[in-house]
Every structure is written in structure tokens, then in C-alpha cells.
Design a protein around this motif. Sequence first.
Motif, mmCIF file in Angstrom:
data_model
loop_
_atom_site.group_PDB
_atom_site.id
_atom_site.type_symbol
_atom_site.label_atom_id
_atom_site.label_comp_id
_atom_site.label_asym_id
_atom_site.label_seq_id
_atom_site.Cartn_x
_atom_site.Cartn_y
_atom_site.Cartn_z
ATOM 1 N N GLU A 55 0.806 -1.226 0.000
ATOM 2 C CA GLU A 55 0.000 0.000 0.000
ATOM 3 C C GLU A 55 0.834 1.269 0.000
ATOM 4 O OE1 GLU A 55 -0.298 -1.669 4.313
ATOM 5 O OE2 GLU A 55 -0.094 -2.425 2.268
ATOM 6 N N TYR A 56 2.153 1.163 0.272
ATOM 7 C CA TYR A 56 3.005 2.347 0.273
ATOM 8 C C TYR A 56 3.513 2.690 -1.117
ATOM 9 C CZ TYR A 56 3.011 1.919 5.362
ATOM 10 O OH TYR A 56 2.621 1.837 6.673
ATOM 11 N N LYS A 57 3.155 1.871 -2.118
ATOM 12 C CA LYS A 57 3.445 2.173 -3.522
ATOM 13 C C LYS A 57 4.932 2.411 -3.788
ATOM 14 C CE LYS A 57 -1.024 2.169 -4.093
ATOM 15 N NZ LYS A 57 -1.713 1.013 -4.700
ATOM 16 N N THR A 58 5.781 1.627 -3.156
ATOM 17 C CA THR A 58 7.221 1.721 -3.397
ATOM 18 C C THR A 58 7.525 1.318 -4.838
ATOM 19 O OG1 THR A 58 7.695 1.187 -1.093
ATOM 20 C CG2 THR A 58 9.482 0.865 -2.675
ATOM 21 N N THR A 59 8.395 2.058 -5.499
ATOM 22 C CA THR A 59 8.801 1.699 -6.853
ATOM 23 C C THR A 59 10.225 1.155 -6.821
ATOM 24 O OG1 THR A 59 9.578 3.951 -7.297
ATOM 25 C CG2 THR A 59 7.327 3.424 -7.926
ATOM 26 N N LEU A 60 10.463 0.137 -7.607
ATOM 27 C CA LEU A 60 11.770 -0.523 -7.655
ATOM 28 C C LEU A 60 12.166 -0.741 -9.102
ATOM 29 C CD1 LEU A 60 14.125 -2.192 -6.325
ATOM 30 C CD2 LEU A 60 12.631 -4.180 -6.550
ATOM 31 N N ASP A 61 13.359 -0.283 -9.467
ATOM 32 C CA ASP A 61 13.951 -0.579 -10.774
ATOM 33 C C ASP A 61 15.273 -1.285 -10.539
ATOM 34 O OD1 ASP A 61 12.143 0.861 -12.629
ATOM 35 O OD2 ASP A 61 12.812 2.603 -11.504
ATOM 36 N N ILE A 62 15.494 -2.367 -11.238
ATOM 37 C CA ILE A 62 16.798 -3.025 -11.252
ATOM 38 C C ILE A 62 17.311 -2.894 -12.683
ATOM 39 C CG2 ILE A 62 18.090 -5.142 -10.813
ATOM 40 C CD1 ILE A 62 15.795 -6.037 -8.997
ATOM 41 N N ILE A 63 18.304 -2.053 -12.858
ATOM 42 C CA ILE A 63 18.746 -1.682 -14.208
ATOM 43 C C ILE A 63 20.113 -2.307 -14.474
ATOM 44 C CG2 ILE A 63 19.200 0.235 -15.777
ATOM 45 C CD1 ILE A 63 17.498 1.950 -13.794
ATOM 46 N N VAL A 64 20.118 -3.343 -15.266
ATOM 47 C CA VAL A 64 21.356 -4.005 -15.677
ATOM 48 C C VAL A 64 21.438 -3.878 -17.186
ATOM 49 C CG1 VAL A 64 22.731 -6.116 -15.608
ATOM 50 C CG2 VAL A 64 21.112 -5.639 -13.763
ATOM 51 N N ASP A 65 22.179 -2.906 -17.661
ATOM 52 C CA ASP A 65 22.264 -2.640 -19.089
ATOM 53 C C ASP A 65 23.466 -3.358 -19.700
ATOM 54 O OD1 ASP A 65 20.123 -0.751 -19.687
ATOM 55 O OD2 ASP A 65 21.157 0.548 -18.266
ATOM 56 N N ASN A 66 23.322 -3.734 -20.962
ATOM 57 C CA ASN A 66 24.473 -4.180 -21.736
ATOM 58 C C ASN A 66 24.429 -3.473 -23.078
ATOM 59 O OD1 ASN A 66 22.823 -5.771 -23.572
ATOM 60 N ND2 ASN A 66 22.596 -7.242 -21.897
ATOM 61 N N TRP A 67 25.314 -3.822 -23.950
ATOM 62 C CA TRP A 67 25.459 -3.057 -25.191
ATOM 63 C C TRP A 67 24.216 -3.081 -26.057
ATOM 64 C CZ3 TRP A 67 30.408 -6.336 -25.963
ATOM 65 C CH2 TRP A 67 31.369 -5.927 -25.036
ATOM 66 N N PHE A 68 23.478 -4.183 -26.025
ATOM 67 C CA PHE A 68 22.355 -4.336 -26.940
ATOM 68 C C PHE A 68 21.056 -4.577 -26.174
ATOM 69 C CE2 PHE A 68 26.081 -6.756 -28.810
ATOM 70 C CZ PHE A 68 26.653 -5.639 -29.386
ATOM 71 N N SER A 69 20.861 -3.833 -25.107
ATOM 72 C CA SER A 69 19.662 -4.020 -24.283
ATOM 73 C C SER A 69 18.419 -3.552 -25.011
ATOM 74 C CB SER A 69 19.775 -3.227 -22.976
ATOM 75 O OG SER A 69 20.769 -3.770 -22.150
ATOM 76 N N PRO A 70 17.328 -4.325 -24.940
ATOM 77 C CA PRO A 70 16.043 -3.791 -25.405
ATOM 78 C C PRO A 70 15.693 -2.563 -24.577
ATOM 79 C CG PRO A 70 15.914 -6.167 -25.066
ATOM 80 C CD PRO A 70 17.214 -5.715 -24.483
ATOM 81 N N TYR A 71 15.177 -1.554 -25.222
ATOM 82 C CA TYR A 71 14.856 -0.288 -24.551
ATOM 83 C C TYR A 71 13.810 -0.506 -23.458
ATOM 84 C CZ TYR A 71 13.293 4.551 -24.044
ATOM 85 O OH TYR A 71 12.966 5.786 -23.546
ATOM 86 N N ARG A 72 14.012 0.120 -22.311
ATOM 87 C CA ARG A 72 13.045 0.019 -21.229
ATOM 88 C C ARG A 72 12.855 1.378 -20.585
ATOM 89 N NH1 ARG A 72 13.996 -3.188 -15.658
ATOM 90 N NH2 ARG A 72 15.125 -1.281 -15.238
ATOM 91 N N MET A 73 11.604 1.805 -20.486
ATOM 92 C CA MET A 73 11.329 3.067 -19.812
ATOM 93 C C MET A 73 11.744 2.964 -18.355
ATOM 94 S SD MET A 73 10.032 5.350 -21.811
ATOM 95 C CE MET A 73 9.259 6.487 -20.659
ATOM 96 N N PRO A 74 12.259 4.026 -17.765
ATOM 97 C CA PRO A 74 12.647 3.959 -16.367
ATOM 98 C C PRO A 74 11.465 3.758 -15.428
ATOM 99 C CG PRO A 74 12.787 6.210 -17.187
ATOM 100 C CD PRO A 74 12.558 5.329 -18.365
ATOM 101 N N TYR A 75 10.233 3.987 -15.927
ATOM 102 C CA TYR A 75 9.062 3.825 -15.073
ATOM 103 C C TYR A 75 8.479 2.422 -15.162
ATOM 104 C CZ TYR A 75 9.520 8.860 -15.231
ATOM 105 O OH TYR A 75 10.014 10.127 -15.157
ATOM 106 N N ASP A 76 9.063 1.572 -15.998
ATOM 107 C CA ASP A 76 8.607 0.194 -16.114
ATOM 108 C C ASP A 76 9.202 -0.595 -14.954
ATOM 109 O OD1 ASP A 76 7.808 -2.285 -16.859
ATOM 110 O OD2 ASP A 76 8.969 -2.381 -18.707
ATOM 111 N N HIS A 77 8.571 -0.488 -13.789
ATOM 112 C CA HIS A 77 9.174 -1.007 -12.564
ATOM 113 C C HIS A 77 9.141 -2.531 -12.517
ATOM 114 C CE1 HIS A 77 9.272 3.064 -11.193
ATOM 115 N NE2 HIS A 77 7.974 3.177 -11.289
#
Length: 632
Positions: free
Chosen positions: A186-208
Motif C-alpha cells: 500500500e506504500y506504492k514503493t517503486t523498484l527498478d533493477i537496471i542491468v544494461d548491456n550493449w544491446f539491451s532492449p529499450y526500457r522506460m525507467p518507469y517500467d518497474h
Amino acid sequence: MNTKHSLQKALSLVAFLMLLVATTAQAKRVVERPYFLGSNNHKLEIERVTLDKKATLLDVKIYQASGDVGIDSHASIMANGVKYDYIGSKQLPKGVFVKVPECGYVAATLRFKPMPETTTEFDFREIADNSGWNVYGVRLDGKRPQADIPQHLLQQALDKNSKLPSTDLNLGKTVVAVRLLGYKPEYKTTLDIIVDNWFSPYRMPYDHDSISVDGTCQVSANAILPTVATIRVNRTEIPFLAVPNDTTTVTIDLPTLTLAATHLFATDSDVKKYVWFEGKHAAVDTELQSVKTKIDVLGVTSFDDICGMTPLQYRDYVQQSYERLLAAINSNAAIGSATRTLAQSILAMNYASALFGFKNNISMAPMIAGKRGVPRADMSIDTVSYFKPLEKLAVLHSKNQRYYYYLSDFTAALRRKYISADPLLDDIAVGKRLSRSFNRKRPLTEQQIAVAHDSIANDMVRELLFANNEDLKSQLASADNILAEVKKSANQNSTFSIIDIDPKMSAQQILPTIADKYKGKAVLIDFWNTWCGPCRAAMSAIHPLKEQLTDVVYVYIADASSPVDKWGEMIKTISGVHVRLTEEQADALGKIYKFSGIPTYFVVNKEGKITYQKTSFPGVEKLKEELTSAMH
């Protein structure tokens, strides 16, 4: 006798007055710097709570670099299941937006209907659906919320002599397992785990990334080199090493992290430690937190600082920042040699990146800093002398310091002058060109796969490209299944429906197609996306209007940058007609109708003609006026 009687009366009066003073004092309860359990924003902080018989007062500060701020008229506080409505504020009157002064915050006293003096905890909710500034679990008992930290972490002994992983190519999955202690959905915490490499499919930063009800989350990603990845909890960033064929386990004390992210509690000594790492590189990951503010030459105030600078002034600014931060890293006796090497490498790459990006950074600075009238600088430079400082950067020449995912960003002809010749860079450049289709969620074609086989000599680079291609295809198949379920749900629901728009339909046809479908009725078209906070806030504000103007058709258009599962869940609560476009279609519509931001609104009259267009929320009364006109 009379004297004694008078004395008794005087004593009684004194006693009565003392009781009155005590009662009055008890009627007003003040709590300074109240702790809280969760927040969906980094802007609004509650500095004082006053519980009075006439009203509950919240002294708040709203932090924002520039622009205007306001409090939604639907704001409330919730305590023990009871809602206490917002009365108003002298500093932030209802429906009025106030310009943020140069100090970077607006201070205000918000008045609400009175809560009981015995209240121990409440939630502040600007907008009930979490699209506004909400603060959860505000404590009035003075006790700091603490998570139950596992004993083995409290007693953890780290190897100060740990080594950095090898930078030899090693294709494999890197796994990240996160546990948020003290987590409540209920506290609506947002979590992103961002592990990028050279050819990563694009992901919006809000796609938690999905958090389980127990506060755990695990993701895996293809990797070919050790890279500095990021865990972002709300807006707090936690860097760490993601290594191919390895697992990193991260435990986060969420209540403490939440307090540490505020202006109010950031300097308190008991909110410094909130993350623990387990794995081969736990020592480096832990030490990296103490220097994470020293690894980027462009800090919080940089865009304010560089407004109006010439390229040479900008270069000097960046270089001085780099030298200052490098000295701070080198003088930090609390970190080991492995962490120092890693921090030096990251800082050097960020320095090089900042220099290469001078045009974009100088041009964007006034907009980011919210400054108007800044004259545009002459961007012409002598490239040889301008980039000469990069010749001294060992990180651009050493294969042993490749601890960064954006190695491929330094393959352009200009940049290659400062990097030793390396066939790997040529292979990465080919892979980058081929993977551009990933940004639009399009897998490789057969022809592109053939080019990769013919043009990429390094087997691991080629296999990394193909592995990401397969991941993207899997994601798209999953999204198709989710979308089919959402459409099925819409067919069985009377509050929302979905119009199918062919992904190949030209942008010129989309709005006319929608308008033709509802000729004879006024239509409000709302361009939005799930990650757009102002869009969701405006939807909440429009809700009463929808109840008044029931003959209007409300159409909501989002694009594929909204994750299909998130979009599918949200539209169930948004009555109206929903449309989902490709990102290409959405971009093309923006060009045709000359808008680049959201929310954007169109009013279509009964004859199917657009009579009104506005980017940003124009206010309920303006929309009501335009829709009423379109209905006649």
C-alpha cells in the motif's frame, strides 16, 4: 470570616485558571519532525503536525527546482479508517499554483478537519489513486520505524582485500535478488533493477520490476562484462557490480532508506546504513556506496551552474569537477584498492562522456534548470585541443578497466582518436547498429541476423546480440498474451472498452477513425501514459466532470511505452474508451498535430471536427466549457 471566604474564592479562581491553562495546553498537540513509513515522492516533506480541536495542521515543504506547485483540492489525511478533508492553506490556496522561489522549496501550512488528539499514525493523500504526493504511515509517537535486520547481516565480516572480477569477455546471465525489509504494497514503493548491456532492449525507467507481497524481487539479464548496475528504490540509487554467471543478493532496510532520502532526516546518524550485499563482490559493493556521490562529474546543481556557458567554460567546469572528485576518491582511506580502482574507472568514463556530450548538456541546461532567456552559446570548437585531456585517461586505453556497460558509446570516429585500436569496438559498433530496432520493440529480421553472422567476428558479442533478441521476442509474446486477456476483460465490462487500432494504420487515419465512430457525440481525447504522473493527476481531477457530462465520450490514448500489464490494470479503473498505439504511431501523431508532451487533450464536436487542443492540463472548468460547446 469574610477575609477567609475571600481567600477561598481567590484560591478557587487560581485553581480554575490553572486547570483552564492545562486543558488549553492539552488541546493542542505538536509533533516535530514526525517519522513516516513510506512515500511515493521525493518532494513533499512533513516537518510538523499540530493536532488542535479546530483543525489538524501540517507544516510542509515542497522541494522543486523551479516551476509551479499546488495542493490538489481533494487532498485528505486518513487515520484509523476515517478521512479528514483538506480545508485549505494561506500559502497554497485551493486550485492555485504558486511559483517556486529561488530557495528551491515552498513552505506551507495545510489545514485539515481535526483528527482526534489520541491519533498515533496517519496517511497524507493528495490524490487517492497515488498519482499525487502521498506520505504513508506518518508517526505521531516519536518512534523511528525500524526493520528487522537478519542477524547474519548485522554480523557480516567483509573481505577488505577482495579483488575486482576479470574483464575478459564471459557471456552469461547475471542474477540480482532484492529483498525490501519493511515493505508494504500500500506504500506504492517503486523498484527498478537496471542491468544494461550493449544491446539491451529499450526500457522506460518507469517500467518497474515486479515486487512480490513479501518485498522480494529477482531479475536476470544477459551480460558479457562486469558492469556497474543500479538498483533504484523510489529515487534512491544503489550502484553495484553485476557480473556474468554470478548472483548478487541485496537486502534493503526500506524504512531507513525512505528517511535517508529526505532533507529532514538525511543528516541523522541513524539513517546512514540501509543496504547489505551478499555474494563474491559484497565488499566492493558495500564500499561503493560510500563514494557513489563521487563518481559523476555532473552533480545535482550542475545544470544550474552550466547555464549560459561556452563550450570552453563547460570543459573547464567538467575538468575541475573531475579532478576534485578524483582527489576525494584517492584520499578515502575507508575503501580498499579494488573499490578505489572501480570508482576511478567509473568517474573517468563519466568525465569522458560529459565532455563528449557538451552540446546536448549546454543546450538542455536552461530547460532542466528552469531558466528562461539564456542566450544560446556558439558550439563551434577545435576538436583536437578540446578533447586533448582525454589522452591522459588510462580507462580509454586499458582492457583491464572495462567496468562499464557503455563501452560502445566510444566507438564513433571522433572518440576513437582517444581509444587504442581494438577489433572488439568494431564488433560492438555493428551490433549497436543492428540492435537499434530493439528500441522500438522490433526483433532482428532474418537479413539482420545474416549481417551479424557475416560482420561480427567475436562469437560472444554476436551471441549477446542474439540472446537479447530472443529475450525481446519472449517479452513481446508475453505482452500479446496479456493484451488478449485485457481485451477479453474489456468485452465483459461495462465501464471501459478498447478500440483496436491496427499497428500498421497510418497516423493520419487514427483520429478521424475515432471521430467517425462517435459522430453525433462530443468526444474528449486524452493522450497519456502509465508512467506520466501529471496525466494520472489530471484524470483524478476530471472525474467529477465525467459524472456531470455523461453524454461525452471519453477516449484515452496510450502507446507501447506503457507496459501492457500496467496499462491493463490501470484502465480497469478509468471509465471510458481506451486505445493503445505503437510508439511510431504516437510519435507521428505528435508531429502531425504539433505536440510533444503529455497529457495532451483534443475536444471533438458532434460533427467530428477538432475544436480544441491543449498540451498540459487546462483545468476542469476550461474542459467543461469546451465540451459543453462541442455538444451543441
